[in-house]
Design a protein around this motif. Structure first.
Motif, short mmCIF file in Angstrom:
data_model
loop_
_atom_site.label_atom_id
_atom_site.label_comp_id
_atom_site.label_asym_id
_atom_site.label_seq_id
_atom_site.Cartn_x
_atom_site.Cartn_y
_atom_site.Cartn_z
N MET A 1 -24.98 -24.65 21.31
CA MET A 1 -26.15 -24.83 20.47
C MET A 1 -27.13 -23.71 20.77
O MET A 1 -27.49 -23.47 21.90
CB MET A 1 -26.77 -26.19 20.78
N LYS A 2 -27.56 -23.02 19.73
CA LYS A 2 -28.48 -21.91 19.90
C LYS A 2 -29.91 -22.37 19.68
O LYS A 2 -30.18 -23.32 18.96
CB LYS A 2 -28.15 -20.80 18.91
N ILE A 3 -30.81 -21.63 20.31
CA ILE A 3 -32.23 -21.92 20.20
C ILE A 3 -32.92 -20.68 19.66
O ILE A 3 -32.66 -19.57 20.13
CB ILE A 3 -32.82 -22.31 21.56
N GLY A 4 -33.79 -20.85 18.69
CA GLY A 4 -34.51 -19.73 18.10
C GLY A 4 -35.99 -19.80 18.38
O GLY A 4 -36.55 -20.87 18.59
N THR A 5 -36.62 -18.64 18.38
CA THR A 5 -38.07 -18.57 18.52
C THR A 5 -38.68 -18.41 17.14
O THR A 5 -37.98 -18.12 16.16
CB THR A 5 -38.46 -17.36 19.39
N ARG B 1 -37.85 -14.92 15.80
CA ARG B 1 -36.46 -14.73 15.36
C ARG B 1 -36.23 -15.41 14.02
O ARG B 1 -35.60 -14.85 13.13
CB ARG B 1 -35.51 -15.28 16.41
N ILE C 1 -36.71 -17.22 27.56
CA ILE C 1 -36.75 -16.49 26.29
C ILE C 1 -38.15 -15.90 26.13
O ILE C 1 -39.13 -16.62 26.19
CB ILE C 1 -36.43 -17.41 25.10
N ARG D 1 -39.80 -23.59 20.24
CA ARG D 1 -38.37 -23.32 20.23
C ARG D 1 -37.73 -24.25 19.21
O ARG D 1 -38.05 -25.44 19.15
CB ARG D 1 -37.74 -23.57 21.60
N HIS E 1 -34.13 -25.64 17.57
CA HIS E 1 -32.67 -25.74 17.68
C HIS E 1 -32.04 -25.32 16.36
O HIS E 1 -32.56 -25.62 15.28
CB HIS E 1 -32.24 -27.17 18.01
N GLU E 2 -30.93 -24.65 16.47
CA GLU E 2 -30.23 -24.15 15.28
C GLU E 2 -29.91 -25.27 14.30
O GLU E 2 -30.10 -25.12 13.09
CB GLU E 2 -28.95 -23.45 15.72
N HIS E 3 -29.45 -26.42 14.79
CA HIS E 3 -29.08 -27.52 13.89
C HIS E 3 -30.29 -28.05 13.13
O HIS E 3 -30.18 -28.43 11.97
CB HIS E 3 -28.35 -28.64 14.63
N VAL F 1 -24.59 -21.07 9.65
CA VAL F 1 -25.55 -20.00 9.91
C VAL F 1 -25.47 -18.94 8.82
O VAL F 1 -26.49 -18.36 8.43
CB VAL F 1 -25.31 -19.38 11.30
#
Length: 70
Positions: A1-5, A8, A39, A46, A48-50, A61
C-alpha cells in the motif's frame, strides 16, 4: 500500500497542494496526519493510495493518472 503527500497528489492532478489539503480538511479525501514517517513534505497530510482511488472512482493507479483536476 502506497502513501502519497499533498504535493505528490497535486502534481499528479495538475493542481496545487493547497487544494488537496482543502479536500482533506473538508473530509472529502480520507487522510491521516504524520510528521515522523520519513517522507519529506511541507504538509503533514498523508493519503493512502486506496482512499485516493476510491475518491476519484478509479480502479487502478493507471486510471488515476488519466484524471486531471478541473
Amino acid at each position: 500500500m502506497k502513501i502519497g503527500t499533498c504535493e505528490r497528489v497535486a502534481r499528479s492532478l495538475g493542481c496545487s497542494p493547497q487544494q488537496i489539503k482543502r479536500f482533506c480538511d473538508l473530509g472529502k479525501i480520507p487522510c491521516y496526519r504524520s510528521s515522523s514517517d520519513g517522507i519529506q513534505s511541507m504538509y503533514t497530510y498523508r493519503i493512502h493510495e486506496h482512499a485516493l482511488l476510491d475518491y476519484f472512482s478509479c480502479e487502478t493507479v493507471e486510471d488515476f493518472q488519466m484524471v486531471q483536476y478541473r
